[in-house]
Scaffold this motif. Structure first.
Motif, PDB file in Angstrom:
ATOM      1  N   CYS A  84      19.687  -9.514  -0.103  1.00  0.00           N
ATOM      2  CA  CYS A  84      20.805  -8.702  -0.627  1.00  0.00           C
ATOM      3  C   CYS A  84      20.941  -7.406   0.171  1.00  0.00           C
ATOM      4  N   GLN A  85      19.805  -6.813   0.555  1.00  0.00           N
ATOM      5  CA  GLN A  85      19.869  -5.621   1.415  1.00  0.00           C
ATOM      6  C   GLN A  85      20.606  -5.966   2.708  1.00  0.00           C
ATOM      7  N   LEU A  86      20.269  -7.126   3.273  1.00  0.00           N
ATOM      8  CA  LEU A  86      20.926  -7.549   4.517  1.00  0.00           C
ATOM      9  C   LEU A  86      22.431  -7.722   4.308  1.00  0.00           C
ATOM     10  N   PHE A 143      18.768   5.184   3.352  1.00  0.00           N
ATOM     11  CA  PHE A 143      17.434   4.907   2.820  1.00  0.00           C
ATOM     12  C   PHE A 143      17.515   3.602   2.055  1.00  0.00           C
ATOM     13  N   ILE A 144      16.651   2.677   2.406  1.00  0.00           N
ATOM     14  CA  ILE A 144      16.724   1.355   1.795  1.00  0.00           C
ATOM     15  C   ILE A 144      15.485   1.178   0.920  1.00  0.00           C
ATOM     16  N   SER A 145      15.690   0.849  -0.343  1.00  0.00           N
ATOM     17  CA  SER A 145      14.552   0.698  -1.240  1.00  0.00           C
ATOM     18  C   SER A 145      14.945  -0.153  -2.434  1.00  0.00           C
ATOM     19  N   GLN A 146      14.188  -1.204  -2.663  1.00  0.00           N
ATOM     20  CA  GLN A 146      14.435  -2.032  -3.834  1.00  0.00           C
ATOM     21  C   GLN A 146      14.249  -1.193  -5.088  1.00  0.00           C
ATOM     22  N   SER A 147      13.063  -0.578  -5.217  1.00  0.00           N
ATOM     23  CA  SER A 147      12.728   0.161  -6.436  1.00  0.00           C
ATOM     24  C   SER A 147      13.467   1.496  -6.523  1.00  0.00           C
ATOM     25  N   GLY A 148      13.738   2.079  -5.374  1.00  0.00           N
ATOM     26  CA  GLY A 148      14.333   3.415  -5.359  1.00  0.00           C
ATOM     27  C   GLY A 148      13.330   4.511  -5.690  1.00  0.00           C
ATOM     28  N   ALA A 208       1.155  -3.333  -5.042  1.00  0.00           N
ATOM     29  CA  ALA A 208       1.927  -2.904  -6.215  1.00  0.00           C
ATOM     30  C   ALA A 208       3.402  -3.079  -5.917  1.00  0.00           C
ATOM     31  N   LYS A 209       4.182  -3.353  -6.925  1.00  0.00           N
ATOM     32  CA  LYS A 209       5.613  -3.561  -6.719  1.00  0.00           C
ATOM     33  C   LYS A 209       6.304  -2.279  -6.288  1.00  0.00           C
ATOM     34  N   SER A 210       5.840  -1.172  -6.815  1.00  0.00           N
ATOM     35  CA  SER A 210       6.482   0.089  -6.475  1.00  0.00           C
ATOM     36  C   SER A 210       5.405   1.077  -6.035  1.00  0.00           C
TER      37      SER A 210
HETATM   38  C1  F6R Z   1       7.114  -6.730   0.809  1.00  0.00           C
HETATM   39  C2  F6R Z   1       7.255  -5.666  -0.164  1.00  0.00           C
HETATM   40  C3  F6R Z   1       7.003  -4.242   0.274  1.00  0.00           C
HETATM   41  C4  F6R Z   1       8.195  -3.368  -0.114  1.00  0.00           C
HETATM   42  C5  F6R Z   1       7.936  -1.897   0.205  1.00  0.00           C
HETATM   43  C6  F6R Z   1       9.144  -1.033  -0.104  1.00  0.00           C
HETATM   44  O1  F6R Z   1       7.336  -7.978   0.254  1.00  0.00           O
HETATM   45  O2  F6R Z   1       7.604  -5.909  -1.271  1.00  0.00           O
HETATM   46  O3  F6R Z   1       6.770  -4.168   1.649  1.00  0.00           O
HETATM   47  O4  F6R Z   1       9.320  -3.844   0.564  1.00  0.00           O
HETATM   48  O5  F6R Z   1       6.845  -1.452  -0.537  1.00  0.00           O
HETATM   49  O6  F6R Z   1       9.464  -1.033  -1.453  1.00  0.00           O
HETATM   50  P1  F6R Z   1      10.865  -0.519  -1.963  1.00  0.00           P
HETATM   51  O7  F6R Z   1      11.911  -1.434  -1.399  1.00  0.00           O
HETATM   52  O8  F6R Z   1      10.827  -0.580  -3.451  1.00  0.00           O
HETATM   53  O9  F6R Z   1      11.051   0.879  -1.433  1.00  0.00           O
END
Ligand code: F6R
Length: 365
Positions: free
Chosen positions: A161-163, A100-105, A359-361
């Motif tokens: 960084c994910q890559l 599972f890949i997620s910046q915010s988690g 939204a960022k998350s």
């Molecule tokens: C694109 C962007 C969104 C996120 C997506 C997943 O620039 O920011 O498409 O990549 O909402 O978010 P995470 O990685 O936090 O699960």
């Protein structure tokens, strides 16, 4: 703090060499030029297949990861956007692993797919930026991307960084499964560790061209991005980045799909951005470019020195990057794509760091 940058997004684009180098430090044994298998805490030798699920940009990183796991680890990969993955009734085997890949988690759909896979008995790995996040907490193995806080809503440094982490995991999986020889591992790892330096020099050299090209793009209503192989998910990422922050309609397509529909759109008003390093798909992509040129389409060609020398086609603009190994090309070719979207949005005067409606998350479905 934006430092001397106008926006967080710009700052985060320029931070990439530094943060990627830190991320790689976590997965790579720099003395032996090998992947540190302790950091790859899933036993890929015992895994029958891999499922990848994520949203947005993280999903597109996952798609590139799919190409790598298939190629280097010879592992069958199922990759889908989390909002589909969670509801598709996918038959999954407990002998599989899921990433599972997620910046915010914290993304709701990604978390729900994780829980689905957990119920099915799969080994769960999380590629996350926020290590204290819910997705990280609920996973068996956590693979931090170490990008540092990403403030800009449009993801840039988290993507590359994910890559980098997915590349390291795929090579490590290949080693564990005996599909990547020691020699090949050392060669690939050397390319990975050279990448931050190449990124810095590309960032320094392409900026003026990206700005002047962005001025042109800001006048357009629609933009088409094309690529093959790992450049196909990158084409979709380019389109996503542009639409998110400039509100210009953009689509990313597999170059080979051109004649199955999107070719009908080609005219002098819609630039076609072709992402084509001189790799094993190059000739094929060039023939798609010819089809675009023959119909009066204007081409923005993002290639490398070999590709630029090999193609005789007239383009609206050609962006020439250094020749790099296939394993790092997606990260290097991300840079012009990010800068193009960024400068286009700046020209249009949009709120680059906080685009409308986003939204960022995304913690609700
Ligand atoms: C694109 C962007 C969104 C996120 C997506 C997943 O620039 O920011 O498409 O990549 O909402 O978010 P995470 O990685 O936090 O699960």
């Amino acid at each position: 703090d934006k430092g001397n940058h106008k926006h967080f997004m710009e700052k985060e684009i320029y931070e990439q060499p530094e943060v990627i180098s830190r991320a790689l430090g976590h997965y790579v044994d720099l003395i032996e030029n090998r992947i540190d298998l302790e950091a790859v805490s899933i036993d890929f030798a015992k895994v029958q297949s891999l499922a990848i699920s994520a949203c947005g940009t993280a999903y597109l990183a996952g798609l590139i990861g799919k190409y790598w796991f298939e190629r280097y680890a010879r592992l069958p990969v199922e990759a889908d956007v989390a909002s589909e993955f969670r509801y598709r009734d996918i038959p999954l085997s407990p002998q599989s692993a899921a990433l599972f890949i997620s910046q915010s988690g914290e993304t709701a759909d990604t978390l729900a797919s994780l829980r689905y896979c957990k119920d099915e008995g799969l080994q769960i790995g999380a590629v996350v930026n926020v290590r204290e996040s819910t997705i990280a907490r609920e996973s068996d193995a956590v693979f931090p991307i170490m990008a540092g806080p990403e403030i800009g809503v449009a993801s840039t440094k988290a993507f590359t960084c994910q890559l980098a982490v997915l590349a390291a995991l795929a090579i490590g999986a290949g080693r564990a499964r005996g599909t990547v020889s020691r020699q090949e591992e050392e060669r690939l790892v050397r390319h990975l560790t050279e990448m931050p330096r190449i990124m810095s020099s590309v960032l320094n050299s392409i900026q003026p061209k990206m700005e002047s090209l962005a001025r042109e793009l800001s006048k357009c209503r629609d933009v088409l991005y094309l690529g093959r192989g790992t450049s196909y998910p990158l084409a979709m990422e380019g389109a996503l980045k542009l639409k998110e922050i400039s509100y210009i309609h953009a689509e990313g397509y597999a170059a080979g799909e051109l004649k199955h529909g999107p070719i009908a759109l080609i005219d002098e008003n819609m630039p076609v951005i072709v992402i084509a390093p001189h790799d094993r798909f190059f000739e094929k992509t060039v023939s798609n470019m010819q089809e675009v040129a023959a119909r009066g389409g204007r081409i923005i060609f993002i290639t490398d020195e070999k590709g630029a020398a090999a193609s005789k086609l007239e383009t609206m603009s050609t962006i020439v990057l250094p020749v790099v190994d296939e394993i790092i090309a997606p990260m290097i070719f991300s840079l012009p794509i990010q800068l193009l979207a960024y400068h286009t949005a700046v020209f249009m005067g949009t709120d680059v760091d906080q685009p409308r409606n986003l939204a960022k998350s995304v913690t609700v479905e």
